[in-house]
Design an enzyme around this catalytic site. Structure first.
Site, PDB file in Angstrom:
ATOM      1  N   GLU A 190      -2.878 -32.805  -4.027  1.00 14.25           N
ATOM      2  CA  GLU A 190      -1.625 -33.147  -3.329  1.00 14.25           C
ATOM      3  C   GLU A 190      -0.409 -32.475  -3.980  1.00 14.25           C
ATOM      4  O   GLU A 190       0.505 -33.137  -4.483  1.00 14.25           O
ATOM      5  CB  GLU A 190      -1.447 -34.667  -3.297  1.00 14.25           C
ATOM      6  CG  GLU A 190      -2.524 -35.355  -2.481  1.00 14.25           C
ATOM      7  CD  GLU A 190      -2.292 -36.850  -2.291  1.00 14.25           C
ATOM      8  OE1 GLU A 190      -1.609 -37.461  -3.123  1.00 14.25           O
ATOM      9  OE2 GLU A 190      -2.798 -37.405  -1.300  1.00 14.25           O
ATOM     10  N   GLU A 383      -9.676 -36.591   1.571  1.00 16.84           N
ATOM     11  CA  GLU A 383      -9.338 -37.995   1.325  1.00 16.84           C
ATOM     12  C   GLU A 383      -8.983 -38.640   2.651  1.00 16.84           C
ATOM     13  O   GLU A 383      -8.159 -38.108   3.399  1.00 16.84           O
ATOM     14  CB  GLU A 383      -8.121 -38.157   0.406  1.00 16.84           C
ATOM     15  CG  GLU A 383      -8.383 -37.922  -1.047  1.00 16.84           C
ATOM     16  CD  GLU A 383      -7.189 -38.276  -1.921  1.00 16.84           C
ATOM     17  OE1 GLU A 383      -6.482 -39.264  -1.627  1.00 16.84           O
ATOM     18  OE2 GLU A 383      -6.972 -37.548  -2.909  1.00 16.84           O
TER      19      GLU A 383
END
Ligand code: BGP
Length: 485
Positions: A190, A383
């Site tokens: 991320e 995810e």
């Protein structure tokens, strides 16, 4: 009738070293920046970013204390010690891919050593070998919310260009050591969160004299360069290596059809995609350069930086998907709800989780189509999952139908997106096993298909139990998605 999932689809589960391994001082591991994050005294799900930072004083206290009390990420859910048991459970589940991360501090405890720590290298070699024997492809994040604390306190984190060299030495070490064992690599988890949670993502400490935003952009520039170097080395070491970037994708919907709201949603979407623009397309987009100009942000670049970014772009784009967000030209008139990393305007069309996150399976299809249409590189959902409290029934079972329903609806949306033409490599749900939450440091915000007997204070046996969702996902994988119905 829609087409199903392609052959070779990488069904899997995902987790991160700093949230599951524990054993924070075992086998030569150094302290990471995650090991010094204390349990929050009070939970504020709307201002979630406040839970993900620490001060210099808190770090000094943490470094002086040798133990796990009050530092949940030092305990994780005991996955380092129990790696064989967990690997056996994953094999039983039938996954094709395990997305995991290597703890940088097990390989280079302070980040600056000339030689790696053999005990750390040997641990992951055993694990990767076992996974491969079980037909499981490791998908490895090189840095997932984890860096040596020394690089934070002594070098100033990713704002300091020197950190690139330390990361590259670490990346090259693992790329060479695990050649043939690992073929899918993600350079940073991320990466966009450097702008949102600069301590957790980039090791930046607050300084009252120096505003954080320009420092975060500088840190990001260094992370992009480090990522390009790692991509270059990965391809040199083994042309079969595939390297991905990783974005917390947050699709913004306009609050209304008022063109000003639409424009604001577009602006926020473009700002979220600036990272994949750099890492997939190889150049900073105009919207970011404009933002820097208008906010007086000057990025220190060296000759050759932009060429490096252009030359060593990633092979695929991976992302996390938990929710969609809502944008309005004037957000002040709307109510707020919690969110992954930051809060958002409440969408009246969507329910929310116990932690206030929007539940939006259709948004995953929107997101997949947007990303595919824009970039035309293979995508990978690394995810997606539901953080929820789970009850253990008197017979010891965990009937997590809420999680099954969540996955069913999100995977139906994924199947539709594949039918729309999206090239998708795989889906690794967050997570295989209960772990410590990245933002709140709770274990009781459970994501796993496997229950861990532990509470937020670290009490419990840490024994593993298969939840109902375990059996459901196992059947789904075995049928390559057909059991979705
Ligand atoms: C992502 C992180 C993960 C993970 C997940 C769930 O942002 O990459 O590390 O934890 O979100 O978030 P949380 O643990 O805060 O509920």
């Amino acid at each position: 009738m829609t087409a199903g999932f392609p052959d070779g689809f990488l069904w899997g589960v995902a987790h991160a070293a700093n949230q599951c391994e524990g054993s924070y001082d075992v086998d030569g591991k150094g302290l990471s920046q995650a090991d010094v994050i204390p349990s929050p005294q009070a939970m504020d799900y709307v201002n979630i970013g406040d839970l993900m930072k620490v001060s210099r004083e808190q770090i000094a206290t943490a470094v002086a204390y040798h133990g796990t009390e009050g530092y949940p990420k030092r305990r994780g859910t005991d996955a380092y010690a129990r790696w064989e048991e967990d690997a056996a459970l994953f094999a039983e589940l039938g996954i094709k891919a395990l997305r995991m991360s290597i703890a940088w501090t097990r390989i280079f405890p302070n980040g600056v050593e000339a030689e790696p720590n053999e005990a750390g290298l040997a641990h992951y070699e055993r694990l990767f070998t076992r996974l491969r024997e079980s037909g499981i492809e490791p998908v490895v994040t090189i840095s997932h919310y984890e860096m040596p604390l020394h690089l934070v306190t002594e070098l100033g984190g990713w704002e300091n260009r020197e950190v690139i060299g330390h990361y590259v030495r670490y990346a090259e070490t693992i790329l060479r050591r695990y050649r043939g064992l690992v073929r899918h690599w993600l350079t940073f988890n991320e990466i966009n969160t450097t702008l949102i949670e600069p301590y957790t993502s980039a090791g930046l400490l607050e300084d009252p004299e120096r505003p954080m935003e320009p420092r975060s952009y500088q840190a990001l520039h260094h992370q992009y360069l480090a990522s390009s170097h790692a991509t270059r080395i990965a391809h040199e070491v083994d042309p079969a290596n595939r390297v991905g970037c990783m974005l917390a994708r947050m699709t913004h919907y306009p609050a209304t059809s008022d063109p000003d709201d639409v424009l604001e949603a577009q602006r926020l979407n473009e700002m979220n995609l600036q990272h994949t623009d750099v890492q997939v397309r190889g150049a900073y987009p105009g919207i970011v350069r404009r933002y820097w100009r208008e906010h007086g942000i000057e990025i220190a670049m060296e000759p050759g930086d932009e060429e490096l970014l252009a030359e060593h772009t990633v092979d695929f784009l991976s992302f996390s998907y938990y929710m969609t967000l809502v944008a309005a030209a004037d957000p002040s008139t709307y109510g707020q709800t919690g969110g992954n990393l930051f809060s958002t305007i409440k969408n009246p069309n969507l329910p929310v989780t116990e932690w206030g996150w929007h539940l939006d399976p259709v948004g995953l299809r929107v997101t997949l189509n947007d990303l595919w249409n824009r970039y035309q590189v293979p995508l990978f959902i690394v995810e997606n999952g539901l953080g929820a409290t789970d009850q253990v029934l008197p017979d010891g079972s965990i009937q997590d139908d809420h999680r099954i329903d969540y996955m069913q609806r999100h995977l139906e949306a994924v199947r539709e997106a594949i039918a729309d033409g999206v090239d998708l490599l795989g889906y690794t749900c967050w997570g295989g096993i209960d772990i410590v939450s990245a933002s709140t440091s709770q274990v009781t915000k459970r994501y796993g298909l496997i229950y861990v007997d532990a509470d937020d204070a670290g009490h419990g046996t840490y024994d593993r139990t298969r939840k109902k969702s375990f059996g459901w996902y196992k059947e789904l994988i075995a049928s390559n998605g057909a059991s979705l119905g």
